[in-house]
Design a protein around this motif. Structure first.
Motif, mmCIF file in Angstrom:
data_model
loop_
_atom_site.group_PDB
_atom_site.id
_atom_site.type_symbol
_atom_site.label_atom_id
_atom_site.label_comp_id
_atom_site.label_asym_id
_atom_site.label_seq_id
_atom_site.Cartn_x
_atom_site.Cartn_y
_atom_site.Cartn_z
ATOM 1 N N ARG A 1 5.124 13.782 0.262
ATOM 2 C CA ARG A 1 4.671 12.787 1.246
ATOM 3 C C ARG A 1 5.070 11.390 0.781
ATOM 4 N N LYS B 1 0.878 -1.178 0.000
ATOM 5 C CA LYS B 1 0.000 0.000 0.000
ATOM 6 C C LYS B 1 0.905 1.214 0.000
ATOM 7 N N HIS B 2 0.711 2.103 -0.957
ATOM 8 C CA HIS B 2 1.642 3.234 -1.077
ATOM 9 C C HIS B 2 0.894 4.543 -1.342
ATOM 10 N N ASN B 3 1.501 5.602 -0.875
ATOM 11 C CA ASN B 3 0.983 6.943 -1.151
ATOM 12 C C ASN B 3 2.193 7.875 -1.242
ATOM 13 N N LYS C 1 6.774 5.822 6.891
ATOM 14 C CA LYS C 1 5.990 7.026 6.603
ATOM 15 C C LYS C 1 6.794 8.273 6.976
ATOM 16 N N GLY C 2 6.552 9.337 6.235
ATOM 17 C CA GLY C 2 7.219 10.599 6.547
ATOM 18 C C GLY C 2 7.176 11.557 5.368
ATOM 19 N N SER C 3 8.093 12.544 5.414
ATOM 20 C CA SER C 3 8.090 13.593 4.381
ATOM 21 C C SER C 3 9.400 13.591 3.605
ATOM 22 N N SER D 1 5.621 -0.515 8.205
ATOM 23 C CA SER D 1 5.321 0.658 7.367
ATOM 24 C C SER D 1 6.451 1.673 7.476
ATOM 25 N N LEU E 1 11.811 10.050 7.411
ATOM 26 C CA LEU E 1 10.851 8.943 7.455
ATOM 27 C C LEU E 1 10.966 8.168 8.765
ATOM 28 N N GLU F 1 4.493 7.348 1.977
ATOM 29 C CA GLU F 1 3.880 6.347 2.867
ATOM 30 C C GLU F 1 3.914 4.990 2.176
ATOM 31 N N THR G 1 3.353 0.647 3.102
ATOM 32 C CA THR G 1 3.040 -0.452 4.024
ATOM 33 C C THR G 1 3.122 -1.771 3.260
ATOM 34 N N THR H 1 8.360 1.534 11.134
ATOM 35 C CA THR H 1 7.851 0.831 12.314
ATOM 36 C C THR H 1 8.662 -0.440 12.569
#
Length: 418
Positions: A290, A277-279, A355-357, A353, A323, A292, A294, A326
């Protein structure tokens, strides 16, 4: 046939050359270096490069290019197969096939190449025959050879060379009789932005380690042999029996060898073992992006996904990343723009996952396309195609051998588009 062989390291230096018919100048490799510069990745160098007077046929193994120089037209796969056989022989003799190992055993390397090709034509390429001709190097043998000035070349012709089974030497004896088979499958896949599979295929091999006394005759049968497509066998396999009954019948070589390689290209047979799962977003005119990501297991038949490594080539405009993983650790190289995330083993109860900027160059335009994500992983005790060995039987000898079969799936070129 093969006139010369050049070994080129990852820095582009020729560190070993061997000539059979006539000496070919090193300058012929300039055509190879030009093709190497044009290639985006080391493995993308064309395997066959025509030059005004020669053909250059090469393979890349262990970060070394093995470049054969051909003067007349020959089937390229014939030469490529021989080059792979050379690499496998070096690996069998020295444990590893690296530049350092080849330089340390340069005398044995030249002796092997002299026996493997006769006037440019393949002669002895079976490991068992070569080991009777040229003894593998050991520390003691190296010391003795240095003091006495002798070589590793044997004094007698190998017995297997004259038999109907040249891949197996006669008079083999073991106190422990064992036969191990490894079914290793490599999945190549491209997954699109929505998670649909664009292409997926499996390249599989069955590697064997057989240490049996005498001249055993083995048969190996599968639960579902119809899965196998585009099969390539070791010369020991009786092809007519396979065609008629789909059973592998063979007198095995002594030691390690590749029994067969196969291909599964039917999309409905290839199960994708992980999902992403990506964004990943970049806004026009903004200096922030952005990121992200998982990961999760999918269709793994209850087996754990381990040794997971995620890498992505981020756009040039990305200056740095901030970033939070987890699980595992991540690195970002601001020069090459390569993001690597070492995940380890995926826990289905707590999905990893990242995640970050991302910090972007001020005033830079939005990247034309989102980066692709490359994933490496391993799944132990699982063959993704569903291939299963039914039974292994032995004839011709009275003892009972110890038999073992192991399965493993790993990622080849596994790419997710974002």
């Amino acid at each position: 046939m093969i006139h010369s062989l050049f070994l080129v390291n990852s820095s582009g230096d020729i560190f070993l050359e061997k000539h059979w018919k006539s000496v070919v100048s090193r300058s012929v490799c300039d055509y190879f270096f030009e093709a190497q510069e044009r290639a985006s990745e080391p493995e993308n160098v064309p395997p066959v490069i025509p030059t005004p007077h020669h053909y250059l046929i090469s393979v890349l193994r262990h970060r070394i290019y093995f470049v054969a120089v051909i003067q007349s037209e020959v089937p390229p796969l014939f030469v490529i197969e021989f080059l792979h056989r050379v690499v496998d022989t070096f690996q069998d003799y020295f444990g590893v096939c690296t530049e350092a190992a080849i330089k340390d055993n340069v005398v044995v390397v030249y002796e092997l190449l002299e026996e493997m090709l006769d006037n440019g034509f393949p002669l002895a390429t079976e490991s068992n025959i070569l080991k009777e001709l040229i003894k593998p190097p050991t520390i003691l043998r190296t010391v003795v050879n240095t003091i006495t000035g002798s070589t590793n070349v044997g004094e007698q012709l190998p017995t297997g060379q004259l038999s109907v089974v040249p891949w197996r030497r006669t008079g083999v004896k073991y106190t422990n009789n064992e036969a191990y088979f490894d079914v290793v499958e490599e999945i190549d896949a491209i997954i699109d932005k929505s998670g649909s599979t664009i292409t997926a295929e499996i390249q599989g091999v069955i590697d064997a380690c057989v240490k049996l006394t005498g001249m055993p005759d083995l048969t190996l049968s599968f639960m579902n042999p119809r899965l196998l497509d585009d099969v390539s066998f070791h010369p020991c396999v009786r092809f007519k029996r396979w065609e008629a009954e789909r059973i592998l019948s063979f007198i095995p070589p002594d030691g390690n060898f590749r029994l067969l390689s196969y291909h599964v290209s039917s999309q409905n047979l290839v199960a994708i073992p992980v999902y992403v799962k990506h964004n990943i977003t970049f806004r026009e005119g903004s200096s922030q992006g952005r990121f992200e990501l998982t990961l999760g297991p999918k269709q793994t038949m209850g087996k754990g996904v381990e040794a997971v490594l995620v890498s992505s080539q981020l756009p040039r405009g990305v200056l740095n990343t901030n970033l939070n993983p987890t699980q595992g650790t991540y690195t970002f190289d601001p020069v090459t723009k390569l993001l690597s995330w070492d995940v380890g083993k995926i826990n289905p109860q707590k999905l990893p996952s990242l995640k970050g900027s991302m910090s972007l160059q001020a005033g830079a335009s939005k990247p034309d396309e989102n980066p692709t994500i490359n994933i490496q992983f391993k799944i132990q005790q699982s063959a993704l195609s569903g291939l299963k060995v039914n039974r292994l039987d032995m004839y011709g000898e009275k003892y009972k051998p110890f038999k073992g079969i192991k399965y493993m799936t790993k990622a080849g070129k596994f790419q997710v588009r974002t």
